[in-house]
Design an enzyme around this catalytic site. Structure first.
Site, PDB file in Angstrom:
ATOM      1  N   GLU A   1      51.256  46.988  47.202  1.00 35.20           N
ATOM      2  CA  GLU A   1      50.549  45.886  47.871  1.00 35.20           C
ATOM      3  C   GLU A   1      50.069  44.856  46.847  1.00 35.20           C
ATOM      4  O   GLU A   1      48.867  44.604  46.737  1.00 35.20           O
ATOM      5  CB  GLU A   1      49.320  46.443  48.608  1.00 35.20           C
ATOM      6  CG  GLU A   1      49.582  47.599  49.535  1.00 35.20           C
ATOM      7  CD  GLU A   1      48.306  48.367  49.892  1.00 35.20           C
ATOM      8  OE1 GLU A   1      47.200  47.965  49.474  1.00 35.20           O
ATOM      9  OE2 GLU A   1      48.424  49.380  50.595  1.00 35.20           O
TER      10      GLU A   1
ATOM     11  N   ARG B   1      47.498  39.224  43.686  1.00 34.94           N
ATOM     12  CA  ARG B   1      47.298  38.292  42.573  1.00 34.94           C
ATOM     13  C   ARG B   1      48.534  38.131  41.682  1.00 34.94           C
ATOM     14  O   ARG B   1      48.894  37.018  41.299  1.00 34.94           O
ATOM     15  CB  ARG B   1      46.130  38.797  41.721  1.00 34.94           C
ATOM     16  CG  ARG B   1      45.735  37.862  40.608  1.00 34.94           C
ATOM     17  CD  ARG B   1      44.776  38.539  39.612  1.00 34.94           C
ATOM     18  NE  ARG B   1      43.814  39.403  40.208  1.00 34.94           N
ATOM     19  CZ  ARG B   1      42.564  39.044  40.531  1.00 34.94           C
ATOM     20  NH1 ARG B   1      42.138  37.831  40.265  1.00 34.94           N
ATOM     21  NH2 ARG B   1      41.742  39.928  41.081  1.00 34.94           N
TER      22      ARG B   1
ATOM     23  N   TYR C   1      32.477  35.809  39.991  1.00 34.20           N
ATOM     24  CA  TYR C   1      32.805  36.899  39.039  1.00 34.20           C
ATOM     25  C   TYR C   1      32.690  36.444  37.585  1.00 34.20           C
ATOM     26  O   TYR C   1      33.236  37.105  36.700  1.00 34.20           O
ATOM     27  CB  TYR C   1      34.240  37.401  39.242  1.00 34.20           C
ATOM     28  CG  TYR C   1      34.683  37.545  40.674  1.00 34.20           C
ATOM     29  CD1 TYR C   1      34.146  38.536  41.497  1.00 34.20           C
ATOM     30  CD2 TYR C   1      35.657  36.710  41.210  1.00 34.20           C
ATOM     31  CE1 TYR C   1      34.565  38.666  42.809  1.00 34.20           C
ATOM     32  CE2 TYR C   1      36.077  36.846  42.521  1.00 34.20           C
ATOM     33  CZ  TYR C   1      35.524  37.817  43.308  1.00 34.20           C
ATOM     34  OH  TYR C   1      35.939  37.958  44.610  1.00 34.20           O
TER      35      TYR C   1
ATOM     36  N   CYS D   1      25.581  21.407  45.196  1.00 32.69           N
ATOM     37  CA  CYS D   1      24.183  21.471  44.772  1.00 32.69           C
ATOM     38  C   CYS D   1      23.743  22.903  44.488  1.00 32.69           C
ATOM     39  O   CYS D   1      22.946  23.486  45.239  1.00 32.69           O
ATOM     40  CB  CYS D   1      23.301  20.835  45.846  1.00 32.69           C
ATOM     41  SG  CYS D   1      23.808  19.148  46.131  1.00 32.69           S
ATOM     42  N   GLU D   2      24.307  23.486  43.461  1.00 30.10           N
ATOM     43  CA  GLU D   2      23.975  24.842  43.013  1.00 30.10           C
ATOM     44  C   GLU D   2      24.216  24.878  41.516  1.00 30.10           C
ATOM     45  O   GLU D   2      25.260  24.387  41.061  1.00 30.10           O
ATOM     46  CB  GLU D   2      24.935  25.886  43.618  1.00 30.10           C
ATOM     47  CG  GLU D   2      24.958  25.989  45.102  1.00 30.10           C
ATOM     48  CD  GLU D   2      24.112  27.132  45.636  1.00 30.10           C
ATOM     49  OE1 GLU D   2      23.581  27.919  44.833  1.00 30.10           O
ATOM     50  OE2 GLU D   2      23.986  27.206  46.862  1.00 30.10           O
TER      51      GLU D   2
HETATM   52  N1  LLP Z   1      45.497  46.255  48.593  1.00 26.83           N
HETATM   53  C1  LLP Z   1      44.209  46.377  48.930  1.00 26.83           C
HETATM   54  C2  LLP Z   1      43.799  47.455  49.828  1.00 26.83           C
HETATM   55  C3  LLP Z   1      43.261  45.481  48.413  1.00 26.83           C
HETATM   56  O1  LLP Z   1      41.980  45.616  48.739  1.00 26.83           O
HETATM   57  C4  LLP Z   1      43.677  44.434  47.539  1.00 26.83           C
HETATM   58  C5  LLP Z   1      42.727  43.476  46.999  1.00 26.83           C
HETATM   59  C6  LLP Z   1      45.051  44.342  47.226  1.00 26.83           C
HETATM   60  C7  LLP Z   1      45.933  45.277  47.767  1.00 26.83           C
HETATM   61  C8  LLP Z   1      45.611  43.291  46.335  1.00 26.83           C
HETATM   62  O2  LLP Z   1      45.093  43.379  45.051  1.00 26.83           O
HETATM   63  P1  LLP Z   1      45.664  42.430  43.890  1.00 26.83           P
HETATM   64  O3  LLP Z   1      47.099  42.809  43.635  1.00 26.83           O
HETATM   65  O4  LLP Z   1      45.557  41.029  44.352  1.00 26.83           O
HETATM   66  O5  LLP Z   1      44.774  42.702  42.726  1.00 26.83           O
HETATM   67  N2  LLP Z   1      38.628  38.107  45.080  1.00 26.83           N
HETATM   68  C9  LLP Z   1      38.826  38.931  43.903  1.00 26.83           C
HETATM   69  C10 LLP Z   1      39.874  39.988  44.127  1.00 26.83           C
HETATM   70  C11 LLP Z   1      39.589  40.878  45.317  1.00 26.83           C
HETATM   71  C12 LLP Z   1      40.670  41.890  45.574  1.00 26.83           C
HETATM   72  C13 LLP Z   1      40.476  42.550  46.891  1.00 26.83           C
HETATM   73  N3  LLP Z   1      41.475  43.496  47.247  1.00 26.83           N
HETATM   74  C14 LLP Z   1      39.166  38.030  42.743  1.00 26.83           C
HETATM   75  O6  LLP Z   1      39.234  36.817  42.915  1.00 26.83           O
HETATM   76  O7  LLP Z   1      39.326  38.496  41.616  1.00 26.83           O
END
Ligand code: LLP
Length: 431
Positions: free
Chosen positions: A289, A292, A332, A359-360
Site C-alpha cells: 500500500e 508517499r 511535523y 495568521c498563525e
Molecule cells: N497504508 C496505511 C494503512 C496507512 O495508514 C498509510 C499511511 C499508508 C498505507 C501509506 O503510507 P505511505 O506509503 O504514504 O508512507 N500525513 C503524514 C503521513 C501519514 C501517513 C498515514 N498513513 C505525512 O505527511 O508525513
C-alpha cells in the site's frame, strides 16, 4: 536552501525536475511559465515521475503474484488517481469518499482494500455494494459489525486483520503506527484468537493478513523485522486451519526530502522477497500500500514571493502559499526544499524563514533558508506531491490551489483554483 550546484545535482524529484537554461522544469514544462499562466500557489505533478516510482515496485515484484494498491490518502486528486488506475494499480482507501473517487476514475473495485480504524456501517455497506477486494479490519469490534452488515445485505465480506507487529520504524512519532500504544491494528499476541473469531463469523471470509508500521521509513531493517513477525503469525493461523491467501505489508517507504537516503523500492523488495522465499512464502499473493513513495517527489508547489521583511532577530520571506496548502512543516516540523524557479545572481542572499500569509506563528514553510530573491519572484517547494493537497484546508478562507499534471511538454489542468464561492456553496444564512 540548496546551493545552485547542489540543486542542479541532487534536487529531490530529479531527474524529472531540473534546471534548463536557468529555468526550473518539470519534465519538459517550464515551471516559471506555468506559474505566470495559472497563478500561484500551484501544484504541478509529473506523470513520468509517478510512473517511474511505480516502475521501481513493479520491477521489484517481477514474476511474483503481487498487487500494488496506491494509498490514495497521499494524493487523491482524480487526475493522479487516473494515472495509477491506468497503470493497473489497485487502491488503499480509508473512507467512503475515497471509494467514490476510485469509482469516479473507473478503478477496478476488486483491487480496492479498505483500511482505517473507524469505518462506519454506512461506509461498510457502500464498500460491500461496490464489491471491494478486502476490508483491512483493525479491531475485534469492527469484525462483528462488518459481519452483521454483510449478513443483512446477504453478502460475505472478504477480510484481512491488521496486525501490529510492534516494530519501531524509526520515523516521526505522529507517523509511526506499528508500535504498541497506538490506535492501529490488533496486538500481535491477540491476533490468533481474533483470527479464530473472524473465521467463526458467518458474514466474513478471511482472505489475508496485513500490517503497516509507519511512514517515511528510510531503513530496511524495520520491514524485515515486521515481515518475520507477520510470517510467524501466518504459520500459526494456518496451523489453526485458517487459510491466508494474501499477505499485505502496507506502505511507508520514505522519499528524499533533505538528503534522506531510503532504499529504492526494487532494492527493498529484493531483500524482502529473499526472506519470503527463505521462509517458504515466496509464492503467496503479496500486496502493498505505498502512498508517499509513488507521488511525493513527483510534485512541486509553486509560490510567489510577496514581501521580504527584514527583522531584528529574523528575516522573513513572505510567500503566497501557506500552511493550509502545505501543512507538513506546521504539523511535523517537516523539511521541504525550496528553490527559485529562475535563480538570480543580481540580488543578495538573505537568511530567512519562509512563511505564509496565515495568521498563525506556526505558518512556516521553511526555516533558516538562504534565498536570493525579490518580491514577485517565484519559488518551488519540492517534494510536495504527497500529503500536501490531500491535507490542504480552507483555513483563513483561502481557496485550495490549482493543480496541473505535466506529461512531457503537455500540461493538463486537473483541478481549478477554488473560489470563495466554492467554499461557501454548502453554507446557509440564518433566516
Ligand atoms: N497504508 C496505511 C494503512 C496507512 O495508514 C498509510 C499511511 C499508508 C498505507 C501509506 O503510507 P505511505 O506509503 O504514504 O508512507 N500525513 C503524514 C503521513 C501519514 C501517513 C498515514 N498513513 C505525512 O505527511 O508525513
Amino acid at each position: 536552501m540548496l546551493t545552485k550546484n547542489e540543486a542542479l545535482n541532487g534536487l529531490p524529484g530529479a531527474p524529472h525536475i531540473s534546471y534548463r537554461n536557468e529555468a526550473l522544469h518539470l519534465e519538459d514544462a517550464s515551471l516559471g511559465d506555468l506559474a505566470r499562466q495559472y497563478g500561484t500557489p500551484l501544484f504541478v505533478y509529473s506523470r513520468a515521475a509517478m510512473l517511474a516510482a511505480l516502475a521501481a515496485y513493479q520491477a521489484g515484484f517481477a514474476g511474483r503474484n503481487a498487487q500494488i494498491c496506491y494509498a490514495m490518502k497521499a494524493n487523491s486528486s482524480l487526475g493522479v488517481l487516473q494515472v495509477f488506475a491506468q497503470a493497473g494499480c489497485g487502491f488503499d482507501i480509508v473512507s467512503g469518499g475515497e471509494l467514490e473517487r476510485v469509482q469516479a476514475v473507473g478503478g477496478d473495485m476488486r483491487k480496492v482494500i479498505f483500511s482505517g480504524v473507524g469505518k462506519t456501517r454506512a461506509e461498510m455497506r457502500q464498500a460491500l455494494a461496490a464489491g471491494i477486494g478486502c476490508f483491512n479490519v483493525e479491531s475485534e469490534a469492527e469484525l462483528d459489525v462488518l459481519s452483521d452488515v454483510a449478513l443483512v445485505m446477504g453478502l460475505v465480506a472478504p477480510v484481512s486483520i491488521r496486525v501490529n507487529p510492534n516494530v519501531d520504524p524509526k520515523t516521526h512519532p505522529y507517523i509511526s503506527t506499528g508500535l504498541q500504544g497506538n490506535k492501529f491494528g490488533v496486538a500481535h499476541e491477540d491476533a490468533l484468537r481474533i483470527y479464530r473469531h473472524a473465521a467463526s463469523l458467518k458474514g466474513l471470509r478471511v482472505v489475508g493478513i496485513d500490517c503497516h508500521i509507519g511512514s517515511q521509513i528510510t531503513e530496511t531493517t524495520p520491514y524485515l523485522d515486521a515481515m518475520d513477525r507477520i510470517l510467524d503469525l501466518v504459520t500459526d493461523i494456518e496451523s489453526a486451519g485458517i487459510a491466508i491467501e494474501h499477505i499485505d505489508f502496507g506502505g511507508g517507504l520514505g522519499i528524499n526530502y533533505n538528503q534522506d537516503a531510503p532504499p529504492a523500492a526494487d532494492a527493498l523488495w529484493l531483500e524482502l522477497l529473499a526472506k519470503l522465499d527463505a521462509r517458504g512464502y515466496g509464492n503467496r499473493k503479496l500486496m502493498i500500500e505505498p502512498g508517499r513513495s509513488l507521488v511525493g517527489n513527483a510534485g512541486v508547489c509553486l509560490t510567489e514571493v510577496l514581501y521580504l521583511k527584514p527583522g531584528e532577530q529574523k528575516n522573513f520571506c513572505i510567500i503566497d502559499a501557506a500552511m493550509n496548502d502545505l501543512p507538513r512543516p506546521a504539523m511535523y516540523q517537516a523539511f521541504h526544499a525550496i528553490v527559485p524557479l529562475a535563480p538570480r545572481g543580481d540580488v543578495p542572499e538573505l537568511l530567512c524563514d519562509v512563511v505564509g500569509p496565515v495568521c498563525e506563528s506556526g505558518d512556516w514553510i521553511g526555516r533558516d533558508r538562504r534565498l536570493a530573491v525579490s518580491a514577485g519572484d517565484h519559488l518551488a517547494v519540492l517534494s510536495a506531491g504527497a500529503y500536501c493537497m490531500s491535507m490542504a484546508s480552507n483555513y483563513n478562507t483561502r481557496g485550495r490551489a490549482a493543480e496541473l499534471l505535466v506529461d512531457g511538454a503537455k500540461v493538463h489542468l486537473i483541478r481549478e483554483r477554488e473560489t470563495a464561492a466554492d467554499q461557501m456553496r454548502a453554507e446557509k444564512l440564518v433566516c
